[in-house]
Design a protein around this motif. Sequence first.
Motif, PDB file in Angstrom:
ATOM      1  N   ALA A 195      -6.097  -7.989  12.037  1.00  0.00           N
ATOM      2  CA  ALA A 195      -6.625  -7.682  10.658  1.00  0.00           C
ATOM      3  C   ALA A 195      -7.745  -7.932  10.584  1.00  0.00           C
ATOM      4  O   ALA A 195      -8.740  -7.359   9.757  1.00  0.00           O
ATOM      5  N   VAL A 196      -8.467  -9.118  11.298  1.00  0.00           N
ATOM      6  CA  VAL A 196      -9.895  -9.432  11.305  1.00  0.00           C
ATOM      7  C   VAL A 196     -10.791  -8.352  11.925  1.00  0.00           C
ATOM      8  O   VAL A 196     -11.604  -7.717  11.590  1.00  0.00           O
ATOM      9  N   THR A 197     -10.351  -8.160  13.132  1.00  0.00           N
ATOM     10  CA  THR A 197     -11.126  -7.499  14.389  1.00  0.00           C
ATOM     11  C   THR A 197     -11.252  -5.824  13.892  1.00  0.00           C
ATOM     12  O   THR A 197     -12.067  -5.106  14.347  1.00  0.00           O
ATOM     13  N   LYS A 198      -9.995  -5.248  13.541  1.00  0.00           N
ATOM     14  CA  LYS A 198      -9.697  -4.084  13.221  1.00  0.00           C
ATOM     15  C   LYS A 198      -9.812  -3.483  11.525  1.00  0.00           C
ATOM     16  O   LYS A 198      -9.442  -2.393  11.413  1.00  0.00           O
ATOM     17  N   GLY A 199     -10.512  -4.293  10.839  1.00  0.00           N
ATOM     18  CA  GLY A 199     -10.498  -4.091   9.645  1.00  0.00           C
ATOM     19  C   GLY A 199      -9.119  -3.896   8.683  1.00  0.00           C
ATOM     20  O   GLY A 199      -9.254  -3.087   7.523  1.00  0.00           O
ATOM     21  N   GLY A 200      -8.125  -4.331   8.992  1.00  0.00           N
ATOM     22  CA  GLY A 200      -6.955  -4.228   8.712  1.00  0.00           C
ATOM     23  C   GLY A 200      -5.792  -4.153   9.736  1.00  0.00           C
ATOM     24  O   GLY A 200      -6.202  -4.230  10.783  1.00  0.00           O
ATOM     25  N   ILE A 201      -4.690  -3.424   9.325  1.00  0.00           N
ATOM     26  CA  ILE A 201      -3.753  -3.322  10.298  1.00  0.00           C
ATOM     27  C   ILE A 201      -3.094  -1.867  10.047  1.00  0.00           C
ATOM     28  O   ILE A 201      -2.828  -1.578   8.977  1.00  0.00           O
ATOM     29  N   ALA A 202      -3.214  -1.079  11.130  1.00  0.00           N
ATOM     30  CA  ALA A 202      -2.671   0.404  11.014  1.00  0.00           C
ATOM     31  C   ALA A 202      -1.761   0.466  12.262  1.00  0.00           C
ATOM     32  O   ALA A 202      -2.033   0.400  13.329  1.00  0.00           O
ATOM     33  N   ILE A 203      -0.692   0.564  11.890  1.00  0.00           N
ATOM     34  CA  ILE A 203       0.452   0.847  13.131  1.00  0.00           C
ATOM     35  C   ILE A 203       1.731   1.624  12.420  1.00  0.00           C
ATOM     36  O   ILE A 203       2.057   1.836  11.317  1.00  0.00           O
ATOM     37  N   GLN A 204       2.091   2.256  13.459  1.00  0.00           N
ATOM     38  CA  GLN A 204       3.212   3.301  13.063  1.00  0.00           C
ATOM     39  C   GLN A 204       4.539   2.617  12.750  1.00  0.00           C
ATOM     40  O   GLN A 204       4.893   1.716  13.237  1.00  0.00           O
ATOM     41  N   GLU A 205       5.112   3.125  11.586  1.00  0.00           N
ATOM     42  CA  GLU A 205       6.523   2.816  11.240  1.00  0.00           C
ATOM     43  C   GLU A 205       7.496   3.822  11.282  1.00  0.00           C
ATOM     44  O   GLU A 205       7.378   4.953  11.275  1.00  0.00           O
ATOM     45  N   GLU A 206       8.801   3.212  11.586  1.00  0.00           N
ATOM     46  CA  GLU A 206      10.091   4.083  11.404  1.00  0.00           C
ATOM     47  C   GLU A 206      11.007   3.541  10.529  1.00  0.00           C
ATOM     48  O   GLU A 206      10.785   2.352  10.142  1.00  0.00           O
ATOM     49  N   ALA A 207      11.679   4.290   9.986  1.00  0.00           N
ATOM     50  CA  ALA A 207      12.482   4.170   8.994  1.00  0.00           C
ATOM     51  C   ALA A 207      13.680   3.373   9.357  1.00  0.00           C
ATOM     52  O   ALA A 207      13.945   2.330   8.423  1.00  0.00           O
ATOM     53  N   GLN A 208      14.277   3.285  10.569  1.00  0.00           N
ATOM     54  CA  GLN A 208      15.393   2.361  10.948  1.00  0.00           C
ATOM     55  C   GLN A 208      14.944   0.944  11.222  1.00  0.00           C
ATOM     56  O   GLN A 208      15.479  -0.103  11.104  1.00  0.00           O
ATOM     57  N   ALA A 209      13.342   0.787  11.797  1.00  0.00           N
ATOM     58  CA  ALA A 209      13.151  -0.623  12.492  1.00  0.00           C
ATOM     59  C   ALA A 209      11.774  -1.054  11.720  1.00  0.00           C
ATOM     60  O   ALA A 209      11.691  -2.362  11.956  1.00  0.00           O
ATOM     61  N   GLY A 210      11.298  -0.435  11.051  1.00  0.00           N
ATOM     62  CA  GLY A 210       9.778  -1.071  10.511  1.00  0.00           C
ATOM     63  C   GLY A 210       8.638  -0.546  11.544  1.00  0.00           C
ATOM     64  O   GLY A 210       8.805   0.553  11.741  1.00  0.00           O
ATOM     65  N   THR A 211       7.928  -1.557  11.933  1.00  0.00           N
ATOM     66  CA  THR A 211       7.062  -0.920  12.950  1.00  0.00           C
ATOM     67  C   THR A 211       7.395  -0.607  14.161  1.00  0.00           C
ATOM     68  O   THR A 211       8.752  -0.832  14.398  1.00  0.00           O
ATOM     69  N   VAL A 212       7.098   0.209  15.009  1.00  0.00           N
ATOM     70  CA  VAL A 212       7.617   0.729  16.360  1.00  0.00           C
ATOM     71  C   VAL A 212       7.763  -0.078  17.254  1.00  0.00           C
ATOM     72  O   VAL A 212       8.436  -0.089  18.339  1.00  0.00           O
ATOM     73  N   ILE A 213       7.211  -1.593  17.056  1.00  0.00           N
ATOM     74  CA  ILE A 213       7.323  -2.632  17.878  1.00  0.00           C
ATOM     75  C   ILE A 213       8.354  -3.802  17.393  1.00  0.00           C
ATOM     76  O   ILE A 213       8.467  -4.787  18.198  1.00  0.00           O
ATOM     77  N   SER A 214       8.878  -3.548  16.162  1.00  0.00           N
ATOM     78  CA  SER A 214       9.607  -4.792  15.714  1.00  0.00           C
ATOM     79  C   SER A 214      10.786  -5.165  16.554  1.00  0.00           C
ATOM     80  O   SER A 214      11.008  -6.055  16.640  1.00  0.00           O
ATOM     81  N   ALA A 215      11.662  -4.039  16.871  1.00  0.00           N
ATOM     82  CA  ALA A 215      12.536  -4.298  17.487  1.00  0.00           C
ATOM     83  C   ALA A 215      12.475  -5.116  19.049  1.00  0.00           C
ATOM     84  O   ALA A 215      13.121  -6.175  19.195  1.00  0.00           O
ATOM     85  N   ARG A 216      11.383  -4.855  19.551  1.00  0.00           N
ATOM     86  CA  ARG A 216      11.176  -5.643  20.554  1.00  0.00           C
ATOM     87  C   ARG A 216      10.536  -6.924  20.513  1.00  0.00           C
ATOM     88  O   ARG A 216      11.143  -7.858  21.407  1.00  0.00           O
ATOM     89  N   LEU A 217       9.677  -7.100  19.299  1.00  0.00           N
ATOM     90  CA  LEU A 217       9.363  -8.461  19.248  1.00  0.00           C
ATOM     91  C   LEU A 217      10.455  -9.347  18.885  1.00  0.00           C
ATOM     92  O   LEU A 217      10.522 -10.609  19.075  1.00  0.00           O
TER      93      LEU A 217
END
Length: 336
Positions: A272-294
């Motif tokens: 959020a600090v280094t990239k001016g915010g947070i931009a990440i792809q989201e999916e209807a079923q899981a939230g962010t595309v990396i949510s399930a793995r985290l």
Amino acid sequence: MKTRFISLAAASLIALTSAAGLAHPPIAERPAAEESAAFEADRAEILAMAGNFKVRFDMQEATPWMPGYTPLERKISSGHEVVRLIEDTGRHIVLQHILVSEHEGKPHITKHWRQDWEYEPAKVLAYSDRNAWTWEDVPEKMRRGRWSQTVWQVDDSPRYAGWGQFEKQGGLSRWRSNWTWRPLARRDAVRSPVYDRYYAINRHQTTPDGWVHWQDNIKMGLADGTLKPVVQEYVLNTYTKFDGYNVKAADDYWAATKGYWAAVRSAWDAVAVTKGGIAIQEEAQAGTVISARLLTMADEVIDGKLTEAAAIGEAKRLIAENTKMVDARQVASAKR
């Protein structure tokens, strides 16, 4: 159509957002003793949201704003939720929610949402458009005596943020946010509805046996390149103090994974600090595309399938590789 960080449709409502956010006048300067007493009273309201609870979720689409739209039937569900205080510096308070259910006679733990409270914030990480959250300044004259609340998703990625004050009405104290944008909840996103975001006011209020979270949501959708209201929704989430479930399972989960999740939070904060915010792809079923793995890696740490260090390393890599720079020029242009 290619998704942009800040859409023209969202930009068309910036003026509305700004005006609504200033609905309450600035809080006037107060004597030091009165200022301190108000601050401590606010803190007590926030800290009272920690504990063990039985939760009732009551959602009702009510008034259709779009001709021909039929509101969904009222939906009521319930569950058990542990809310733990995981950070408190005085002016910054963090509460972690953990759902506890039962599956095949065994406790099932779901790391749920998180809420961060900040006193007199200069800025908040607000939802700006699909798949993007950007820094939004809190008007300087509106900071005094107010708190921001930032809500994070199950994988500690952002969901929404707002700021407001604890106000007393009818002898009751409640925190009321400014108007805030939010992405669709999973319950809506999986249905491919005609709306794609919420424009909302949130209220938090303690009760004699717990607290309530009231959401006043305008569900918005794009029509001819312009965001328009589709339907009004009212959500009342009631948290009632209750210990009659496996609270220990939630505390054991947190004890085993809190180091991992602290590192995940830090990784999101760094982006959020280094990239001016947070931009990440989201999916209807899981939230962010990396949510399930985290989330899965936390379970693997508990089961001994993955060391905490290895999980943290992979989490940092996933967050870094799946987030993008937010174009500050686009943000500035959209907010003019």
